[in-house]
Design a protein around this motif. Structure first.
Motif, short mmCIF file in Angstrom:
data_model
loop_
_atom_site.label_atom_id
_atom_site.label_comp_id
_atom_site.label_asym_id
_atom_site.label_seq_id
_atom_site.Cartn_x
_atom_site.Cartn_y
_atom_site.Cartn_z
N GLU A 198 10.48 -19.18 -16.08
CA GLU A 198 10.86 -17.78 -16.32
C GLU A 198 11.18 -17.01 -15.03
N TRP A 199 10.99 -17.64 -13.87
CA TRP A 199 11.27 -16.95 -12.60
C TRP A 199 12.75 -16.60 -12.50
N THR A 200 13.04 -15.38 -12.11
CA THR A 200 14.41 -14.87 -12.07
C THR A 200 15.12 -15.12 -10.74
N GLY A 201 14.42 -15.69 -9.76
CA GLY A 201 15.02 -15.87 -8.44
C GLY A 201 14.88 -14.64 -7.57
N ARG A 202 14.01 -13.72 -8.00
CA ARG A 202 13.82 -12.47 -7.26
C ARG A 202 12.35 -12.29 -6.92
N LEU A 203 12.10 -11.65 -5.77
CA LEU A 203 10.75 -11.28 -5.35
C LEU A 203 10.65 -9.77 -5.28
N SER A 204 9.51 -9.27 -5.67
CA SER A 204 9.21 -7.85 -5.57
C SER A 204 8.28 -7.64 -4.38
N LEU A 205 8.62 -6.73 -3.48
CA LEU A 205 7.80 -6.41 -2.31
C LEU A 205 7.35 -4.97 -2.44
N THR A 206 6.05 -4.77 -2.61
CA THR A 206 5.52 -3.42 -2.80
C THR A 206 4.35 -3.17 -1.84
N PRO A 207 4.13 -1.91 -1.45
CA PRO A 207 3.01 -1.62 -0.56
C PRO A 207 1.69 -1.67 -1.30
N ALA A 208 0.64 -2.09 -0.59
CA ALA A 208 -0.71 -2.15 -1.17
C ALA A 208 -1.71 -1.72 -0.11
N PHE A 209 -2.80 -1.11 -0.56
CA PHE A 209 -3.88 -0.73 0.34
C PHE A 209 -4.66 -1.99 0.70
N PRO A 210 -5.34 -2.04 1.85
CA PRO A 210 -6.12 -3.23 2.20
C PRO A 210 -7.08 -3.64 1.08
N GLU A 213 -15.16 23.27 5.76
CA GLU A 213 -14.26 22.27 5.18
C GLU A 213 -13.18 21.96 6.21
N ALA A 214 -12.71 20.74 6.20
CA ALA A 214 -11.62 20.35 7.10
C ALA A 214 -10.75 19.32 6.41
N ARG A 215 -9.48 19.41 6.67
CA ARG A 215 -8.54 18.41 6.17
C ARG A 215 -8.06 17.61 7.38
N ILE A 216 -8.21 16.29 7.29
CA ILE A 216 -7.73 15.42 8.36
C ILE A 216 -6.82 14.36 7.75
N PHE A 217 -6.01 13.79 8.60
CA PHE A 217 -5.09 12.73 8.18
C PHE A 217 -5.39 11.48 8.99
N VAL A 218 -5.49 10.34 8.30
CA VAL A 218 -5.63 9.06 8.97
C VAL A 218 -4.53 8.14 8.47
N ARG A 219 -4.08 7.25 9.34
CA ARG A 219 -3.03 6.30 8.97
C ARG A 219 -3.65 4.91 8.88
N VAL A 220 -3.46 4.26 7.74
CA VAL A 220 -4.04 2.94 7.47
C VAL A 220 -2.90 1.94 7.29
N PRO A 221 -2.97 0.79 8.00
CA PRO A 221 -1.93 -0.23 7.82
C PRO A 221 -1.92 -0.76 6.38
N LEU A 222 -0.74 -0.84 5.81
CA LEU A 222 -0.58 -1.34 4.45
C LEU A 222 -0.51 -2.87 4.43
N ALA A 223 -0.59 -3.41 3.25
CA ALA A 223 -0.30 -4.83 3.01
C ALA A 223 0.99 -4.88 2.21
N VAL A 224 1.68 -6.02 2.31
CA VAL A 224 2.89 -6.25 1.52
C VAL A 224 2.48 -7.15 0.35
N ARG A 225 2.61 -6.63 -0.87
CA ARG A 225 2.32 -7.43 -2.08
C ARG A 225 3.62 -8.13 -2.47
N GLU A 250 -0.84 -11.10 -0.93
CA GLU A 250 -0.80 -9.81 -0.24
C GLU A 250 -0.99 -10.08 1.23
N ILE A 251 -0.08 -9.60 2.05
CA ILE A 251 -0.06 -9.89 3.47
C ILE A 251 -0.27 -8.59 4.24
N PRO A 252 -1.38 -8.46 4.98
CA PRO A 252 -1.58 -7.25 5.78
C PRO A 252 -0.50 -7.12 6.85
#
Length: 184
Positions: A66-78, A97-109, A122-124
């Motif tokens: 049933e494989w279509t010959g296509r891969l789906s690449l989507t972002p995933a959290f660690p 109260e404080a709002r902060i932003f952090v950047r986390v490396p994604l994985a490729v699903r 899933e590849i970090p």
């Protein structure tokens, strides 16, 4: 047999991709290069990070009919919680109260497309070090990440392989709180 490479430096491209027969397609997700091809009915995947040796180690997957010959690449959290340590620890005053932003490396699903999607791996995008969150008797294995813990983000702070996480911190304790680490 030497494989033809479609591209060595194509920037990231989330979404669905045709897997070429006997040619390698390569996509870059920050420091991660993902290579894929189809040969003799198999899906073949290889990764290389910046600084890795040039040799590629291929993983092979035998898909169903049933494989279509296509891969789906989507972002995933660690796959484990991430403990972030601000470069500069800070005090959150009682009642503040404080709002902060952090950047986390994604994985490729990576998933094979077919009558149903089948996740292959899933590849970090970046290799994070391990840490422990808790005390010696009770806790959990996490990833560790140094972060700037920004109070605001601008356009140049956004990168394709990093997830920008907005955190809303509230100190309801009767004392000031020293923020040294946060588990996500």
């Amino acid at each position: 047999m030497e494989e033809a490479v479609l591209s060595d430096d194509t920037p990231f491209d989330w979404g669905t991709h045709d897997v070429p027969e006997d040619r390698t397609k390569s996509l870059r997700f920050g420091p991660l290069n993902l290579h894929f091809t189809r040969r003799a009915g198999e899906i073949r995947l290889a990764i290389r990070r910046e600084g890795d040796p040039a040799d590629l180690r291929w993983s092979r997957w035998a898909p169903g009919a049933e494989w279509t010959g296509r891969l789906s690449l989507t972002p995933a959290f660690p796959d484990r919680p991430v403990v972030v340590k601000p470069e500069d620890e800070f005090w959150l005053m009682k009642g503040a109260e404080a709002r902060i932003f952090v950047r986390v490396p994604l994985a490729v699903r990576v998933a094979a497309q077919g009558s149903r999607e089948r996740v292959l791996m899933e590849i970090p995008t970046a290799v994070l070090s391990d840490t422990w969150w808790g005390n010696p008797e009770e806790g959990e294995l996490c990833y560790f990440l140094d972060t700037m813990a920004r109070r605001a983000m601008t356009g140049e702070d956004f990168m394709e392989h990093l997830c920008a996480c907005a955190l809303h911190l509230v100190n309801r304790s009767p004392d000031d709180l020293l923020v040294t680490r946060i588990a996500l």
